[in-house]
Design a protein around this motif. Structure first.
Motif, short mmCIF file in Angstrom:
data_model
loop_
_atom_site.label_atom_id
_atom_site.label_comp_id
_atom_site.label_asym_id
_atom_site.label_seq_id
_atom_site.Cartn_x
_atom_site.Cartn_y
_atom_site.Cartn_z
N LEU A 249 0.82 -1.21 0.00
CA LEU A 249 0.00 0.00 0.00
C LEU A 249 0.86 1.26 0.00
O LEU A 249 0.55 2.24 -0.69
CB LEU A 249 -0.94 0.00 1.21
N LYS A 250 1.93 1.23 0.78
CA LYS A 250 2.80 2.40 0.83
C LYS A 250 3.56 2.59 -0.48
O LYS A 250 3.79 3.73 -0.92
CB LYS A 250 3.77 2.28 2.01
N ALA A 251 3.92 1.48 -1.12
CA ALA A 251 4.60 1.57 -2.42
C ALA A 251 3.66 2.18 -3.46
O ALA A 251 4.06 3.02 -4.28
CB ALA A 251 5.08 0.20 -2.86
N GLN A 252 2.39 1.76 -3.42
CA GLN A 252 1.40 2.32 -4.34
C GLN A 252 1.22 3.82 -4.11
O GLN A 252 1.16 4.61 -5.05
CB GLN A 252 0.04 1.64 -4.17
N ALA A 253 1.10 4.18 -2.85
CA ALA A 253 0.92 5.59 -2.50
C ALA A 253 2.09 6.43 -3.02
O ALA A 253 1.91 7.55 -3.51
CB ALA A 253 0.78 5.75 -1.00
N ALA A 254 3.30 5.89 -2.90
CA ALA A 254 4.49 6.61 -3.36
C ALA A 254 4.45 6.80 -4.88
O ALA A 254 4.79 7.88 -5.39
CB ALA A 254 5.75 5.84 -2.95
N ILE A 255 4.02 5.78 -5.60
CA ILE A 255 3.93 5.86 -7.07
C ILE A 255 2.95 6.96 -7.47
O ILE A 255 3.23 7.79 -8.34
CB ILE A 255 3.50 4.50 -7.66
N VAL A 256 1.79 6.97 -6.83
CA VAL A 256 0.76 7.96 -7.14
C VAL A 256 1.23 9.37 -6.77
O VAL A 256 1.04 10.33 -7.52
CB VAL A 256 -0.56 7.63 -6.40
N ALA A 257 1.87 9.50 -5.59
CA ALA A 257 2.34 10.81 -5.13
C ALA A 257 3.42 11.37 -6.06
O ALA A 257 3.44 12.57 -6.36
CB ALA A 257 2.86 10.71 -3.70
N LYS A 258 4.32 10.53 -6.51
CA LYS A 258 5.40 11.00 -7.40
C LYS A 258 4.83 11.58 -8.69
O LYS A 258 5.37 12.55 -9.24
CB LYS A 258 6.35 9.84 -7.73
N ARG A 269 7.02 11.75 3.31
CA ARG A 269 6.10 12.36 4.29
C ARG A 269 4.65 12.10 3.90
O ARG A 269 3.81 11.77 4.75
CB ARG A 269 6.35 13.86 4.39
N ILE A 270 4.35 12.24 2.60
CA ILE A 270 2.98 12.01 2.12
C ILE A 270 2.56 10.57 2.40
O ILE A 270 1.46 10.31 2.90
CB ILE A 270 2.87 12.31 0.61
N VAL A 271 3.46 9.64 2.12
CA VAL A 271 3.17 8.22 2.35
C VAL A 271 2.94 7.96 3.84
O VAL A 271 2.01 7.25 4.23
CB VAL A 271 4.31 7.33 1.81
N HIS A 272 3.79 8.54 4.66
CA HIS A 272 3.68 8.34 6.12
C HIS A 272 2.37 8.91 6.65
O HIS A 272 1.67 8.25 7.44
CB HIS A 272 4.87 9.00 6.83
N VAL A 273 2.02 10.10 6.24
CA VAL A 273 0.82 10.78 6.73
C VAL A 273 -0.45 10.03 6.31
O VAL A 273 -1.41 9.93 7.07
CB VAL A 273 0.77 12.24 6.23
N THR A 274 -0.45 9.51 5.10
CA THR A 274 -1.66 8.88 4.56
C THR A 274 -1.76 7.39 4.86
O THR A 274 -2.84 6.81 4.73
CB THR A 274 -1.71 9.05 3.03
N GLY A 277 -3.31 4.97 1.96
CA GLY A 277 -4.67 5.07 1.42
C GLY A 277 -4.72 6.09 0.30
O GLY A 277 -4.35 7.25 0.49
N LEU A 278 -5.20 5.69 -0.88
CA LEU A 278 -5.12 6.58 -2.04
C LEU A 278 -6.05 7.77 -1.95
O LEU A 278 -5.74 8.84 -2.48
CB LEU A 278 -5.38 5.77 -3.33
N ARG A 279 -7.20 7.63 -1.30
CA ARG A 279 -8.08 8.79 -1.14
C ARG A 279 -7.39 9.85 -0.26
O ARG A 279 -7.50 11.05 -0.51
CB ARG A 279 -9.42 8.38 -0.53
N ARG A 280 -6.70 9.39 0.76
CA ARG A 280 -5.99 10.32 1.64
C ARG A 280 -4.80 10.96 0.90
O ARG A 280 -4.45 12.11 1.16
CB ARG A 280 -5.51 9.61 2.90
N VAL A 281 -4.19 10.20 0.00
CA VAL A 281 -3.10 10.76 -0.81
C VAL A 281 -3.64 11.92 -1.65
O VAL A 281 -3.03 13.00 -1.72
CB VAL A 281 -2.47 9.69 -1.73
N TYR A 282 -4.80 11.71 -2.25
CA TYR A 282 -5.43 12.76 -3.06
C TYR A 282 -5.70 14.00 -2.20
O TYR A 282 -5.38 15.12 -2.59
CB TYR A 282 -6.73 12.25 -3.67
#
Length: 291
Positions: A249-258, A269-274, A277-282
């Protein structure tokens, strides 16, 4: 809100782009819920008194046109996006059906909507909005541009006739666990009537798997047969092991955030905070862009 000429132009451009997925203007007009004459007027750039603001908003929502200023969200090639896209392609090309049951907030719905946007004869159905047999079949018919008004038997017959004549259609059924029992039974009938002509792809969270298995264990009529038509198994993207799942999940979040975060952002930081969860990343990226 006021639907300005600029917004109407953007919606009109989205209509033109979406048109390539349909065989005719009339089919596309039916899908969008407007008359053929109105469709032609919009095509010519004549927006005055053609469509109500409520209809403009409905078309914008269906085509993913943002009415307010929001961040542009780019598709990221996450493992979920790659896995589901490939499954959908295989199912559509071969007329096969499958069920995906996995945890929420990993990008299932986003992937399905993006797939439909870029593939002909592919429709997306949010089953949580059409839980009954009647609403489900009418919505599938409408999404293919088949008439959805009149007697149910006629809508059903017209839908089957259309699905068995077009090239490799696929119906994506999201939130399928929300469907009522009669609607589930009707999916079996639809599958029977379109065997090898139409692919069916059912998606849901883990509750969908539990609902089907519980119904089969309770010998509820139709569920065993329905599962067999969808491959007798459940697909899954996320790992079963808790630690591996967290890493996934964290790897996915990092891909989306990048792909979507402002340049120079602290991705870790984005991955840690969220928490992945992809909705939280958004939400987090949207906050960053508004600062």
């Amino acid at each position: 809100m006021e639907i300005t000429t600029e917004i109407k132009q953007r919606i009109s451009a989205a209509i033109a782009a979406d048109r390539q997925n349909y065989p005719s203007d009339n089919r596309h007009a039916t899908v969008l819920g407007i008359a053929g004459s109105v469709y032609n007027a919009i095509k010519r750039g004549n927006y005055d008194r053609q469509v109500s603001d409520a209809n403009w908003i409905g078309i914008a929502r269906r085509l993913g046109v943002k009415l307010r200023e929001e961040i542009e969200w780019k598709a990221a090639m996450t493992p979920t996006y790659a896995f589901i896209s490939k499954q959908l392609e295989v199912c559509q090309d071969s007329g096969l059906s499958a069920i995906l049951c996995d945890m929420p907030n990993i990008g299932k719905t986003y992937t399905a909507r993006m797939y439909v946007k870029h593939h002909k004869n592919a429709v997306y159905i949010d089953c949580s909005q059409v839980k009954t047999k009647l609403k489900l079949v009418k919505q599938i018919a409408k999404e293919f541009g088949v008439g959805s008004q009149g007697r149910y038997s006629d809508i059903y017959a017209d839908l089957i006739a259309y699905l068995t004549t077009i090239d490799t259609p696929i119906v994506i059924l999201d939130e399928a666990g929300d469907l009522q029992y009669e609607a589930f039974l009707e999916l079996k009938a639809l599958w029977n009537a379109t065997e090898r002509c139409c692919a069916w792809y059912m998606m849901g969270a883990d509750g969908l798997k539990e609902k089907i298995n519980r119904a089969i264990e309770g010998k509820k009529v139709g569920y065993t047969e329905m599962l067999s038509r969808y491959g007798d198994s459940y697909s899954k993207v996320t790992p079963d092991d808790a630690k591996e799942r967290e890493k996934f999940l964290k790897a996915q979040a990092a891909i989306v955030a990048k792909v979507n975060a402002p340049e120079g952002s602290d991705i870790n930081r984005i991955v840690h905070v969220t928490g992945g969860g992809l909705r939280r990343v958004y939400t987090e990226i949207e906050k960053m862009r508004r600062i």
